[in-house]
Design a protein around this motif. Structure first.
Motif, PDB file in Angstrom:
ATOM      1  N   LEU A   1      -5.299   5.000 -11.699  1.00  0.00           N
ATOM      2  CA  LEU A   1      -4.493   5.076 -10.482  1.00  0.00           C
ATOM      3  C   LEU A   1      -5.371   5.131  -9.242  1.00  0.00           C
ATOM      4  O   LEU A   1      -5.050   4.526  -8.215  1.00  0.00           O
ATOM      5  N   PHE A   2      -6.481   5.844  -9.337  1.00  0.00           N
ATOM      6  CA  PHE A   2      -7.397   5.924  -8.195  1.00  0.00           C
ATOM      7  C   PHE A   2      -7.983   4.555  -7.877  1.00  0.00           C
ATOM      8  O   PHE A   2      -8.077   4.165  -6.704  1.00  0.00           O
TER       9      PHE A   2
ATOM     10  N   GLN B   1      -6.559   1.678  -8.585  1.00  0.00           N
ATOM     11  CA  GLN B   1      -5.464   0.886  -8.015  1.00  0.00           C
ATOM     12  C   GLN B   1      -5.299   1.194  -6.530  1.00  0.00           C
ATOM     13  O   GLN B   1      -5.122   0.295  -5.714  1.00  0.00           O
ATOM     14  N   TRP B   2      -5.381   2.475  -6.182  1.00  0.00           N
ATOM     15  CA  TRP B   2      -5.277   2.868  -4.771  1.00  0.00           C
ATOM     16  C   TRP B   2      -6.425   2.267  -3.957  1.00  0.00           C
ATOM     17  O   TRP B   2      -6.214   1.764  -2.848  1.00  0.00           O
ATOM     18  N   GLN B   3      -7.643   2.294  -4.510  1.00  0.00           N
ATOM     19  CA  GLN B   3      -8.780   1.706  -3.800  1.00  0.00           C
ATOM     20  C   GLN B   3      -8.563   0.215  -3.563  1.00  0.00           C
ATOM     21  O   GLN B   3      -8.819  -0.290  -2.466  1.00  0.00           O
TER      22      GLN B   3
ATOM     23  N   GLY C   1       3.383   3.263  -1.932  1.00  0.00           N
ATOM     24  CA  GLY C   1       3.785   3.237  -3.326  1.00  0.00           C
ATOM     25  C   GLY C   1       5.047   4.023  -3.628  1.00  0.00           C
ATOM     26  O   GLY C   1       5.780   4.474  -2.732  1.00  0.00           O
TER      27      GLY C   1
ATOM     28  N   GLU D   1      -5.707  -1.451  -3.418  1.00  0.00           N
ATOM     29  CA  GLU D   1      -4.638  -1.665  -2.442  1.00  0.00           C
ATOM     30  C   GLU D   1      -5.113  -1.339  -1.036  1.00  0.00           C
ATOM     31  O   GLU D   1      -4.754  -2.022  -0.070  1.00  0.00           O
ATOM     32  N   SER D   2      -5.954  -0.300  -0.905  1.00  0.00           N
ATOM     33  CA  SER D   2      -6.480   0.067   0.409  1.00  0.00           C
ATOM     34  C   SER D   2      -7.379  -1.024   0.958  1.00  0.00           C
ATOM     35  O   SER D   2      -7.346  -1.339   2.147  1.00  0.00           O
TER      36      SER D   2
ATOM     37  N   GLN E   1       5.528   7.649  -2.062  1.00  0.00           N
ATOM     38  CA  GLN E   1       5.875   7.706  -0.639  1.00  0.00           C
ATOM     39  C   GLN E   1       7.302   7.235  -0.389  1.00  0.00           C
ATOM     40  O   GLN E   1       8.046   7.847   0.372  1.00  0.00           O
TER      41      GLN E   1
ATOM     42  N   GLY F   1       0.804  -1.217   0.000  1.00  0.00           N
ATOM     43  CA  GLY F   1       0.000   0.000   0.000  1.00  0.00           C
ATOM     44  C   GLY F   1       0.835   1.264   0.000  1.00  0.00           C
ATOM     45  O   GLY F   1       0.333   2.341  -0.313  1.00  0.00           O
TER      46      GLY F   1
END
Length: 321
Positions: free
Chosen positions: A309-310, A312-314, A201, A316-317, A204, A199
């Motif tokens: 990307l959003f 993908q973030w969802q 990436g 991973e979250s 960070q 999570g």
């Protein structure tokens, strides 16, 4: 860990495995769909029962840690339900022995359980073995950004060709470069102290790497992590290290009102633009001079790329929840 149920493995006295018949080395391409088809065909035709004592664990590491608790959980699942997914091995240079291609955790768990391991036996050269290892893990385990970066570094140190590295992880040349730029700035010991941090990436880890020229990341990390409970997640360990390093450079764990700016570069080191952030916003600026075609392409595709990307973030979250 497994999802497709096989029969309960036979008893240990049935574990002897004949030497595999010679076959031409297999080459895997970069297509993930093609890999799935290849693995299905291989699985249907080549599963054998092999005594784990005849399998050597070598090759490059693709995961940061094989924790004892996770292995014991997997071993308990195998005790109850049998081995659900075969590992892959290839013949060793030594007679009657094999080298693991992928499935190191399953092999470790079965060694605790006892009895034979179900394995796909294939004759692979080093490149094909590495590609199979990387792509199978990408399909099943979803390695974190920093695990992929370490794997890339190990492959480069072992002099694998760029095309093999890209195929192993399903990355473009730019994707490999993005990982390499970050990993080259971070001490490996620091990464292993933090762990895989699923999570967390590239941005960070890149922010942490950017502090390497200002403070001693490893020393600060060792001090910050010493005060945390042993069972602290690697995501929280990353945040603790980042906050401590940021305090050392700015006197506060929060960004200053002026924010921060990161210079974006391409694989050759030429500047592409900047990423600027402050407490209120995040802005990506591409320098049109020298990048005119890319800036036009990005302008046309930005909405779709950001939505991807959003999502993908969802995803991973949710995996971290």
């Amino acid at each position: 860990m497994g999802r497709n149920i096989f029969n309960q493995p036979p008893k240990e006295d049935q574990a002897a495995a004949p030497s595999p018949a010679p076959s031409k080395p297999v080459k895997f391409g970069g297509s993930v769909g093609g890999l799935r088809d290849s693995l299905r065909e291989i699985t249907a035709n080549s599963i054998r029962d092999i005594d784990p004592e005849f399998i050597d664990v070598d090759g490059l590491r693709d995961r940061l840690a094989v924790d004892d608790d996770g292995i014991e959980d997997l071993a308990e699942s195998i005790r109850k339900h049998g081995q659900q997914v075969p590992i892959m091995v290839r013949p060793s240079e030594l007679p009657e022995r094999f080298r693991v291609v992928y499935g190191r955790r399953r092999l470790a768990a079965i060694r605790r359980v006892g009895g034979p391991v179900k394995a796909i036996v294939r004759t692979l050269d080093d490149d094909a073995s590495l590609i199979a290892q990387g792509q199978e893990n990408n399909l099943r385990l979803d390695p974190s950004f920093i695990e992929k970066a370490l794997f890339i570094k190990e492959m480069q140190d072992a002099d694998y060709k760029p095309a093999v590295i890209q195929d192993a992880l399903g990355l473009t040349r730019q994707g490999v470069s993005n990982h390499r730029v970050v990993i080259e700035q971070l001490p490996e010991e620091l990464i292993r102290l933090i762990g895989p941090a699923h999570g967390i990436g590239r941005r960070q880890w890149g922010d942490l790497a950017a502090l390497s020229g200002k403070v001693s990341l490893l020393g600060i990390a060792q001090e910050a992590l010493a005060s945390l409970p042993p069972d602290t997640s690697s995501v929280d360990r990353f945040q603790a290290v980042y906050d401590a390093c940021l305090r050392a450079t700015k006197g506060s764990p929060n960004r200053t009102a002026s924010g921060s700016k990161t210079i974006l570069k391409d694989s050759t080191g030429s500047p592409l633009g900047t990423i600027s952030s402050d407490p209120r916003s995040l802005a990506i600026k591409i320098d049109r001079k020298g990048n005119e075609e890319f800036s036009h392409w990005l302008e046309e595709h930005a909405e779709a790329q950001i939505q991807a990307l959003f999502k993908q973030w969802q995803d991973e979250s949710r995996r971290q929840a």
